[in-house]
Design an enzyme around this catalytic site. Structure first.
Site, PDB file in Angstrom:
ATOM      1  N   ASP A 112     -12.490  56.301  36.670  1.00  0.00           N
ATOM      2  CA  ASP A 112     -11.117  55.825  36.573  1.00  0.00           C
ATOM      3  C   ASP A 112     -10.573  55.721  37.999  1.00  0.00           C
ATOM      4  O   ASP A 112     -11.265  56.040  38.967  1.00  0.00           O
ATOM      5  CB  ASP A 112     -10.276  56.724  35.671  1.00  0.00           C
ATOM      6  CG  ASP A 112     -10.072  58.110  36.251  1.00  0.00           C
ATOM      7  OD1 ASP A 112     -10.495  58.352  37.401  1.00  0.00           O
ATOM      8  OD2 ASP A 112      -9.497  58.962  35.562  1.00  0.00           O
ATOM      9  N   ASP A 127     -12.872  56.614  25.729  1.00  0.00           N
ATOM     10  CA  ASP A 127     -13.203  57.864  26.412  1.00  0.00           C
ATOM     11  C   ASP A 127     -12.106  58.862  26.098  1.00  0.00           C
ATOM     12  O   ASP A 127     -10.958  58.461  25.833  1.00  0.00           O
ATOM     13  CB  ASP A 127     -13.229  57.687  27.939  1.00  0.00           C
ATOM     14  CG  ASP A 127     -11.814  57.703  28.510  1.00  0.00           C
ATOM     15  OD1 ASP A 127     -11.134  56.660  28.404  1.00  0.00           O
ATOM     16  OD2 ASP A 127     -11.361  58.748  29.020  1.00  0.00           O
ATOM     17  N   CYS A 162     -27.593  67.627  16.091  1.00  0.00           N
ATOM     18  CA  CYS A 162     -27.518  68.216  17.434  1.00  0.00           C
ATOM     19  C   CYS A 162     -28.102  69.631  17.450  1.00  0.00           C
ATOM     20  O   CYS A 162     -28.308  70.247  16.413  1.00  0.00           O
ATOM     21  CB  CYS A 162     -26.083  68.216  17.962  1.00  0.00           C
ATOM     22  SG  CYS A 162     -25.048  69.561  17.337  1.00  0.00           S
TER      23      CYS A 162
END
Lengths: 415, 415
Positions: free
Chosen positions: A100, A308, A348
């Protein structure tokens, strides 16, 4: 003035594989790898996605991470990162990185900043020193960091800002965008001059050379600059901002900023919907700062490709886990003796190795592993959610899938 | 009274592969796997080796971890661990586990405990509740946890204790050892009665059945009880303690406790050396609480096979890394722009992925990943150090290797 004036052209190829209503499935080829969209980008604020290692991120299928220019500029400084080989090497992440611009952070400092047309003076939260970011500096810092995607420096305003403030900020953001582009083009020309085409970074790393690569194709590191559309929740200002941005050049992607900053959800979605008809179809659209599961699905349904957010890691560190049945607070006493997995549908490490009872114990005992295991699961959850959305777009079932998913997510009350 | 009176016999085979001076190389076959010695055991205080996952521990070659009975007894409670499948399953570690007895912790509570012949009353550090541990309870808790190796409940005294205190504590430790053995034998007989021999846990998990297995061979979980030799730094008391322990039975291993608790180093080594002539050769010797690199090498040179300590993880969380050249403080400013690895000789994820400059940044920025990466390296360092010692014993060069290693480690001043 159009971007062509600076010698900037499209750099990185984006292919739209399928659409389903407004929802899209695509692939973006960046210097450090391909990003399948829709895509959730985990946030690596200070050169690390909090509590996770690069190997963790690879294991859960992350394809791109976000780095915060503001934080890295202050500590350790972009010069240190550059000396240590650039941000990819610094943080041990050889895949795509988007940085960013620091705009969001410096405008969040409220009383610690002073805004002028030139840029923003602010006090470092690290050591209180006076610092300065401008369009030029933000571009220079990101160039030194060497991210694949750099963001333009924008004027960010709070969620409840007036129309006048919003108009003023978006006009400044457009003027700043031109300054960003000018500085970016100069850096790119400099890199080109210093580096023989045969040593192109893309070639050296085996990445597919961009079909559209032009001025920057021989530069190292290759990077593209992406503009941010502001305009708060005023649909006409949003459209004006997008038209202004598009009037300045053929950008590789379009980012939508200044949403998810405290405004009502309905206003967020209305603003997105208003942009739909004039957003270029063949470029990825990045909605900044969105990462709660229901918001991600709602955004994808409105044609967003990339999102995000710190939510999955921050919520994870607080003991909240995302599941299809809604969030689960792992500290709750009912998990004490629960031998079942956190999320039986998840693949996961957390869900395939440990019981809810153990995870609760880690949080009760304030053990570091708990922070990591819930962060890992939450990021994996959003990556899987994006992949499921992509599959639904591809097989033409996105509308039904997303409606059913949202209904289920909202219907359950977990604790 | 000899242990045979309780039906206890040797359970788990220990093979001595080589010796070199006093130093030894062996292998201990435990129900959940084989442990090559010399061996460093990382400490998993609350059912997790702080900041590391079971996969991390496997990746760095850990073969056995230590669990703290005191902590697990208080939180989540051994009943919860048992309900969740026992400690191996609870913490996701399918390899050998040794649990301490809680003695060291409850005697460390100072003003919060009351000692009687029956046991120790103390206040929980978690919630202030009154709790009680005795030889019987410590054995019962460890039996419920299901560790491979349980430790006898001992009376631990401070480093500077008087001869009278030391004599008193060691006599009580011996009386408590008999009570531990009696309770352990009863639990083992009960397990045997409940479980057909054909379903032996060893068989089900493919571990090599112990050649010496007898009464407990059909029990689940198979576990051995190991006595602790006390006697502070008084060589004659140490010998008396060892003789007392050996007079009670044919233990699978001998632990040496009450050292590394504040006494001068010379006294530690003298106490160890005094025990050498009468320690049984064919059983592993476990020196409790030692884990700084130079102390590990010094202990191995005096015939120790197993050590454990929180030092590598605690030091790692403080930013101190072990290297052959002495400890490195990664926070030091000189590492700021250092692109080199933490330890160029190390094969761990930390050293093969990240620069010193990045690791320093993680500590400066107080990022969780830093705690994990230095803990990982430090544990790997001690595991590699143990493996190097083993190799030196096997090829007959231990004396020269250990002297050279200690000289090098002590000669460098790092910061």
């Amino acid at each position: 003035m159009r971007l062509a004036a600076y010698g900037l052209r499209l750099m990185f190829e984006f292919t739209l594989d399928a659409t389903c209503g407004a929802a899209r499935a695509g692939r973006w080829t960046l210097p450090h790898g391909e990003v399948l969209t829709p895509c959730f980008m985990p946030v690596g604020t200070q050169g690390t996605v909090r509590a996770l290692s690069p190997r963790d991120l690879e294991a859960i299928g992350a394809s791109i991470v976000l780095g915060n220019t503001y934080h890295l500029f202050l500590r350790p400084g972009e010069d240190v990162v550059a000396r240590l080989g650039g941000l990819h090497r610094f943080m041990g992440w050889p895949h795509p990185i988007l940085t960013d611009s620091g705009g969001f952070q410096v405008f969040s400092l409220e009383s610690l900043r002073r805004v002028s047309e030139e840029g923003v003076e602010f006090r470092s939260h690290v050591d209180g020193s006076a610092r300065f970011l401008s369009p030029e500096r933000a571009v220079e810092v990101q160039w030194a960091l060497g991210s694949d995607v750099a963001m333009a420096f924008d004027h960010v305003i709070p969620g409840g800002a007036s129309r006048e403030q919003a108009r003023d900020a978006l006009d400044r953001t457009l003027r700043w965008l031109e300054r960003c582009a000018a500085r970016f083009a100069a850096l790119a020309r400099g890199a080109e001059g210093r580096r023989p085409a045969a040593e192109s970074h893309s070639d050296a790393h085996g990445a597919r050379p961009s079909a559209l690569g032009a001025v920057l194709s021989a530069a190292a590191p290759p990077q593209t600059l992406v503009p941010i559309v502001q305009g708060a929740t005023f649909p006409d200002l949003r459209r004006a901002a997008l038209e202004g941005v598009l009037g300045l050049g053929e950008w590789d992607a379009i980012a939508i900023g200044g949403l998810s900053v405290g405004e009502p959800k309905a206003a967020t979605w209305e603003a997105l919907e208003g942009l739909q008809p004039i957003l270029p179809g063949g470029r990825p659209r990045y909605l900044m700062g969105v990462g709660f599961p229901e918001d991600v699905v709602a955004a994808l349904a409105r044609g967003v490709d990339l999102v995000d957010c710190v939510a999955p890691t921050r919520m994870g560190r607080n003991g909240t886990a995302f599941t299809d049945e809604g969030p689960v607070n792992i500290r709750n006493a009912r998990h004490r003796g629960d031998a079942g997995p956190l999320d039986p549908t998840c693949d996961c490490e957390t869900c395939t190795t440990f019981s809810r009872g153990y995870l609760r114990h880690l949080f009760q005992a304030e053990e570091l592993l708990g922070l990591r295991l819930l962060s890992l699961h939450n990021v994996r959850f959003l990556i899987r959610l994006s992949a499921r959305a992509r599959a639904a777009v591809t097989d033409g079932t996105f509308d039904g899938w997303s409606r059913a998913w949202l209904a289920r997510y909202r219907s359950k009350e977990q604790a």
